[in-house]
Motif scaffolding. Structure first.
Motif, PDB file in Angstrom:
ATOM      1  N   LYS A   9      50.460  45.561  44.737  1.00 28.16           N
ATOM      2  CA  LYS A   9      49.710  44.345  44.390  1.00 28.16           C
ATOM      3  C   LYS A   9      48.228  44.487  44.736  1.00 28.16           C
ATOM      4  O   LYS A   9      47.372  43.868  44.098  1.00 28.16           O
ATOM      5  CB  LYS A   9      50.273  43.126  45.121  1.00 28.16           C
TER       6      LYS A   9
ATOM      7  N   CYS B  33      39.352  31.021  50.770  1.00 23.55           N
ATOM      8  CA  CYS B  33      38.492  31.703  49.790  1.00 23.55           C
ATOM      9  C   CYS B  33      37.035  31.384  50.077  1.00 23.55           C
ATOM     10  O   CYS B  33      36.364  30.711  49.299  1.00 23.55           O
ATOM     11  CB  CYS B  33      38.862  31.298  48.365  1.00 23.55           C
TER      12      CYS B  33
ATOM     13  N   ASP C  19      45.006  37.253  53.118  1.00 25.53           N
ATOM     14  CA  ASP C  19      45.849  36.554  52.143  1.00 25.53           C
ATOM     15  C   ASP C  19      45.010  36.328  50.892  1.00 25.53           C
ATOM     16  O   ASP C  19      44.030  35.575  50.931  1.00 25.53           O
ATOM     17  CB  ASP C  19      46.311  35.220  52.733  1.00 25.53           C
TER      18      ASP C  19
ATOM     19  N   ALA D 187      49.782  34.599  42.445  1.00 27.03           N
ATOM     20  CA  ALA D 187      49.686  35.422  43.652  1.00 27.03           C
ATOM     21  C   ALA D 187      51.071  35.790  44.152  1.00 27.03           C
ATOM     22  O   ALA D 187      51.334  36.951  44.524  1.00 27.03           O
ATOM     23  CB  ALA D 187      48.896  34.683  44.730  1.00 27.03           C
ATOM     24  N   TRP D 188      51.979  34.838  44.163  1.00 26.25           N
ATOM     25  CA  TRP D 188      53.347  35.102  44.635  1.00 26.25           C
ATOM     26  C   TRP D 188      54.062  36.059  43.686  1.00 26.25           C
ATOM     27  O   TRP D 188      54.713  37.017  44.116  1.00 26.25           O
ATOM     28  CB  TRP D 188      54.122  33.787  44.738  1.00 26.25           C
TER      29      TRP D 188
ATOM     30  N   TYR E  94      43.014  33.988  44.148  1.00 32.23           N
ATOM     31  CA  TYR E  94      43.740  33.723  42.903  1.00 32.23           C
ATOM     32  C   TYR E  94      43.488  32.289  42.430  1.00 32.23           C
ATOM     33  O   TYR E  94      43.229  32.046  41.245  1.00 32.23           O
ATOM     34  CB  TYR E  94      45.245  33.906  43.114  1.00 32.23           C
ATOM     35  N   ARG E  95      43.591  31.328  43.352  1.00 29.73           N
ATOM     36  CA  ARG E  95      43.393  29.926  42.973  1.00 29.73           C
ATOM     37  C   ARG E  95      41.975  29.701  42.463  1.00 29.73           C
ATOM     38  O   ARG E  95      41.753  28.977  41.490  1.00 29.73           O
ATOM     39  CB  ARG E  95      43.695  29.006  44.162  1.00 29.73           C
TER      40      ARG E  95
ATOM     41  N   GLN F 253      48.271  29.978  42.436  1.00 31.97           N
ATOM     42  CA  GLN F 253      49.132  30.236  43.590  1.00 31.97           C
ATOM     43  C   GLN F 253      50.418  30.945  43.155  1.00 31.97           C
ATOM     44  O   GLN F 253      50.870  31.902  43.803  1.00 31.97           O
ATOM     45  CB  GLN F 253      49.474  28.916  44.285  1.00 31.97           C
TER      46      GLN F 253
ATOM     47  N   SER G  34      45.725  34.705  48.142  1.00 33.30           N
ATOM     48  CA  SER G  34      46.122  33.595  47.268  1.00 33.30           C
ATOM     49  C   SER G  34      44.978  32.628  46.997  1.00 33.30           C
ATOM     50  O   SER G  34      44.879  32.058  45.898  1.00 33.30           O
ATOM     51  CB  SER G  34      47.321  32.850  47.860  1.00 33.30           C
TER      52      SER G  34
END
Length: 370
Positions: free
Chosen positions: A52, A217, A264, A41-42, A269-270, A38, A266
């Motif tokens: 990005k 996801c 999104d 991602a930020w 990414y997780r 997380q 994120s």
């Protein structure tokens, strides 16, 4: 005493130190690696801003595809596409089928998103839906003329496992029927090899449960040649063909044809961070299942006599107990900060990597006080 992997979940356990969580089949606790994903991602959004998306689509996305393909033994990662949830993917698949009303065959134990959507399709006249018990699904599919056959690999309510995926796959054709396997309660819980059917079945699941990556996801494996032009898609579905004239609707040649619009990233990414962590720790789905099997065996040995076990011998990652007392049991356990869940008269106890023998002892102690 069985092994403990609590060191991988320090943030989740520290956030609620008195909680004993046995609902991994519902909302799996997140490992520390997901926190790092997380943050990444930020940080990428802050560091790269508009750029990005180059990192997302050229590094994070392919990495996630690789992980899904490896887990399911898919021959080609390009058959995998991501979305915020599986409901969106279901709509995109259905929109690619030309016939209306759709002729749909499903088991009578499908999850709420499919149950509700299919009922609404029936109300509007968009579909005619036939629902049969899981053990009759393959036989009925062979006899009927359906556009779409939908089945959960592991049923969310009972924990029963569908063993006839290959039989359904043998019926699948690009012109119909299409076979969709909902793998949400099986992905990374039950070792799954789709190599023999990857060219004929759709498979969808997500990170919310045993993938330990949370929401946002979901993914779809889309077999080549099935659904070249889904109706409900976003601009990413023609990302490879943006040179088309404005009045033309283009589609990617691979699973990206089922893509939506801006999303999104994120959750992806997780997912990658968690899968990378598991690889570093040498924790395959089979290894995690073995850990959970030991915990489940301890619970099964002490089940209340008043409960009916609905999934004996099932490799599913939870046990389903039917009893008129199920809701009362859940409330009593909640009052002791022991978390399970209930579906009607079925109490579900789910197992995950973050539990150990001490958690089972605490669960059994709480159940013994009912």
């Amino acid at each position: 005493m069985s092994a403990s992997y609590k060191h991988l979940f320090q943030r989740a356990t520290a956030a609620a130190p008195d909680r004993t969580h046995f609902a991994a089949h519902s909302h799996h606790l997140w490992p520390d690696a997901s926190y790092l994903g997380q943050l990444a991602a930020w940080d990428d959004a802050a560091r790269l801003a508009d750029r990005k998306w180059g990192r997302v689509m050229e590094e994070i996305w392919p990495g996630a595809q690789d992980h899904v393909a490896a887990e399911l033994n898919l021959p080609d990662r390009s058959t995998v596409v991501f979305a915020p949830n599986t409901h969106e993917l279901l709509l995109r698949i259905a929109s690619a089928l030309p016939r209306r009303p759709l002729r749909i065959l499903a088991s009578d134990g499908e999850f709420h998103s499919f149950r509700r959507q299919s009922l609404r399709w029936e109300e509007s006249g968009a579909a005619k839906v036939e629902r049969v018990p899981m053990d009759q699904l393959a036989e009925r599919a062979a006899r009927g003329k359906h556009d779409l056959v939908f089945a959960s690999h592991v049923q969310f309510g009972t924990g029963r496992v569908f063993e006839d995926i290959a039989a359904l796959a043998a019926l699948a054709r690009p012109e119909g029927p299409w076979v969709v396997i909902d793998g949400y309660h099986g992905f990374m819980a039950v070792p799954t090899d789709l190599s023999g059917v990857a060219d004929r079945v759709f498979y969808m699941a997500g990170g919310y449960k045993y993938a330990m990556a949370g929401e946002g996801c979901a993914f779809l494996h889309a077999p080549p040649g099935f659904g070249a032009r889904p109706e409900i898609t976003g601009w990413y579905a023609e990302f490879d063909d943006l040179s088309l004239p404005p009045e033309k609707v283009g589609y990617a040649p691979d699973a990206m044809r089922f893509m939506g619009a801006t999303f999104d990233p994120s959750g992806i990414y997780r997912f990658v961070a968690v899968r990378d962590m598991l690889a570093h720790e040498g924790l395959t789905t089979a290894a995690i299942s073995a850990h959970c099997d030991d915990l489940r065996a301890r619970v099964l040995a002490a089940l209340p006599a008043a409960a009916e076990l609905l999934n004996p011998g099932s490799p599913a990652r939870f046990v389903a107990l039917r009893s008129p007392q199920a809701a009362a049991w859940k409330d009593a356990l909640d009052s002791q900060d022991v978390i399970v869940d209930v579906r009607g008269d079925v109490l579900r106890i789910g197992f995950g990597l973050y539990q150990d023998a001490r958690d089972v002892e605490r669960l059994l102690e709480a159940m013994g006080n009912l």
